[in-house]
Design an enzyme around this catalytic site. Structure first.
Site, mmCIF file in Angstrom:
data_model
loop_
_atom_site.group_PDB
_atom_site.id
_atom_site.type_symbol
_atom_site.label_atom_id
_atom_site.label_comp_id
_atom_site.label_asym_id
_atom_site.label_seq_id
_atom_site.Cartn_x
_atom_site.Cartn_y
_atom_site.Cartn_z
ATOM 1 N N MET A 30 0.847 -1.198 0.000
ATOM 2 C CA MET A 30 0.000 0.000 0.000
ATOM 3 C C MET A 30 0.883 1.250 0.000
ATOM 4 O O MET A 30 0.422 2.342 0.310
ATOM 5 C CB MET A 30 -0.935 -0.005 1.210
ATOM 6 C CG MET A 30 -1.901 -1.201 1.164
ATOM 7 S SD MET A 30 -3.440 -0.962 2.064
ATOM 8 C CE MET A 30 -2.831 -0.750 3.719
ATOM 9 N N HIS A 34 9.109 0.866 3.454
ATOM 10 C CA HIS A 34 10.211 0.833 4.421
ATOM 11 C C HIS A 34 11.071 -0.392 4.122
ATOM 12 O O HIS A 34 10.802 -1.136 3.154
ATOM 13 C CB HIS A 34 9.665 0.819 5.847
ATOM 14 C CG HIS A 34 8.607 -0.215 6.084
ATOM 15 N ND1 HIS A 34 8.868 -1.570 6.069
ATOM 16 C CD2 HIS A 34 7.266 -0.099 6.298
ATOM 17 C CE1 HIS A 34 7.764 -2.230 6.301
ATOM 18 N NE2 HIS A 34 6.757 -1.371 6.435
ATOM 19 N N GLY A 36 11.231 -3.238 5.341
ATOM 20 C CA GLY A 36 10.518 -4.523 5.278
ATOM 21 C C GLY A 36 10.048 -4.801 3.851
ATOM 22 O O GLY A 36 10.187 -5.915 3.331
ATOM 23 N N HIS A 37 9.474 -3.769 3.211
ATOM 24 C CA HIS A 37 9.026 -3.948 1.818
ATOM 25 C C HIS A 37 10.215 -4.254 0.904
ATOM 26 O O HIS A 37 10.132 -5.082 0.007
ATOM 27 C CB HIS A 37 8.342 -2.671 1.311
ATOM 28 C CG HIS A 37 7.080 -2.313 2.024
ATOM 29 N ND1 HIS A 37 6.978 -1.209 2.838
ATOM 30 C CD2 HIS A 37 5.867 -2.908 2.052
ATOM 31 C CE1 HIS A 37 5.749 -1.130 3.316
ATOM 32 N NE2 HIS A 37 5.046 -2.152 2.859
ATOM 33 N N GLY A 149 4.859 -9.978 3.963
ATOM 34 C CA GLY A 149 5.590 -9.972 5.228
ATOM 35 C C GLY A 149 4.841 -10.752 6.304
ATOM 36 O O GLY A 149 3.610 -10.727 6.373
ATOM 37 N N ASP A 152 2.159 -9.286 9.156
ATOM 38 C CA ASP A 152 0.714 -9.502 8.995
ATOM 39 C C ASP A 152 0.486 -11.008 8.853
ATOM 40 O O ASP A 152 0.121 -11.499 7.788
ATOM 41 C CB ASP A 152 0.217 -8.751 7.760
ATOM 42 C CG ASP A 152 0.445 -7.263 7.892
ATOM 43 O OD1 ASP A 152 -0.356 -6.600 8.552
ATOM 44 O OD2 ASP A 152 1.462 -6.772 7.362
ATOM 45 N N VAL A 178 10.886 -7.551 9.515
ATOM 46 C CA VAL A 178 12.084 -6.706 9.643
ATOM 47 C C VAL A 178 11.814 -5.738 10.800
ATOM 48 O O VAL A 178 10.748 -5.106 10.864
ATOM 49 C CB VAL A 178 12.377 -5.941 8.338
ATOM 50 C CG1 VAL A 178 13.576 -5.021 8.511
ATOM 51 C CG2 VAL A 178 12.629 -6.934 7.198
ATOM 52 N N SER A 188 4.275 0.832 8.083
ATOM 53 C CA SER A 188 3.949 2.184 7.596
ATOM 54 C C SER A 188 3.232 2.972 8.685
ATOM 55 O O SER A 188 3.332 4.188 8.758
ATOM 56 C CB SER A 188 3.066 2.094 6.358
ATOM 57 O OG SER A 188 3.707 1.307 5.388
#
Ligand code: PAF
Length: 288
Positions: A30, A34, A36-37, A149, A152, A178, A188
């Site tokens: 979305m 960061h 993690g993405h 990730g 979630d 992460v 986010s």
């Protein structure tokens, strides 16, 4: 890196790659990206010949009064990060592109049971919104791999079940959380925290870690561990929605023989709803 705003150009590009026999990795997001993405994208690049990321703030996964309207939109910065990380194609559709008939009458995909517990209890309709938009992305990109990730964790299981039940080809891959140096899971929504809340937020991971050690050591019934953890979050100034030890495979309440577990929590801190989880094996550590 190319950016496509419409399904027609996305499908054309994907068709071209497939005709050359290239594999595709998809990272749905979305936006407001960061590290993690970026870890998902790096893994996608290692697995597939071509990578697609999507940025779409999906209105139907937000409940009334949630943060849809204020969800951070940072397309230019995100494009820069994705380009630097070696993405091939960004898909950034608008609402009408993904919901041409509007969002009220649109078909919904619902994964039963799994969608109604934990976060689903507090966010009715949320996982149906996620499953619906992810199905649209999987159908149009037809990736060999789609990466999500594990922060979630419940979402990952819902998406896996949806893709399995709808016979959508390709592999759904979960990637490790992460974390910031103090343990806070990257999200986010961390940008909603002020400086003092940001310090407090690290309590979530500390509380999960303590609970995981206790579960591994078998030092108390799960209900006791859950209750004390909930109290610790409240004492730190949070409003916990749940803190729960579950079976990792399907998030059911664990039976006596279940060893592969996950501890999940959701808690409000100011205006931010934060979620996190930790995987643990029951009986893996000796009692303290
Ligand atoms: O995890 C997210 O960012 C979203 O829920 C997803 C999977 C991109 C669907 O909108």
């Amino acid at each position: 890196m190319e950016t496509s705003f419409d399904l027609k150009s996305l499908r054309e590009r994907v068709r071209g790659w497939k005709s050359e026999g290239l594999t595709i990795g998809l990272v749905p997001t979305m936006g407001n990206l960061h590290a993690g993405h970026i870890s998902l994208l790096e893994r996608a690049r290692a697995m597939a010949d071509r990578t697609v990321a999507s940025i779409f703030v999906n209105p139907i996964q937000f409940g009334k009064g949630e943060d849809y309207e204020r969800y951070p939109s940072t397309l230019a910065e995100d494009q820069e990060k994705l380009g630097a990380a070696g993405l091939d194609l960004l898909f950034a559709p608008d609402l009408a592109e993904l919901y041409p008939g509007g969002i009220e009458e649109d078909t919904r995909i619902t994964v039963p049971q799994l969608s109604d517990i934990l976060c689903g209890e507090f966010r009715p309709g949320h996982f149906s919104g996620v499953a619906t938009v992810v199905a649209k992305l999987l159908i149009n990109v037809q990736p060999d791999y789609a990466l999500f990730g594990e922060k979630d964790f419940q979402q990952l299981l819902v998406i896996r079940r949806m893709a399995h039940d709808l016979l959508i080809p390709g592999e759904i891959i979960g990637m490790p959380i992460v974390r910031e140096p103090d343990g806070l899971a990257m999200s986010s929504r961390n940008s909603y925290l002020d400086a003092s809340q940001r310090v407090t937020a690290a309590v979530i991971y500390r509380t999960l870690s303590t609970a995981a050690q206790r579960v591994a050591a078998g030092d108390a019934p799960f209900a006791t561990i859950e209750g004390e953890a909930t109290e610790a979050l409240s004492a730190a100034g949070m409003r916990p929605e749940y803190f729960s030890v579950r079976r990792r495979a399907d998030l059911a309440v664990p039976g006596a023989d279940d060893r592969e577990l996950v501890i999940l929590t959701a808690a409000w801190l100011g205006g931010a709803r934060l979620i996190d989880n930790i995987q643990v094996e029951r009986g893996a550590a000796p009692a303290a």
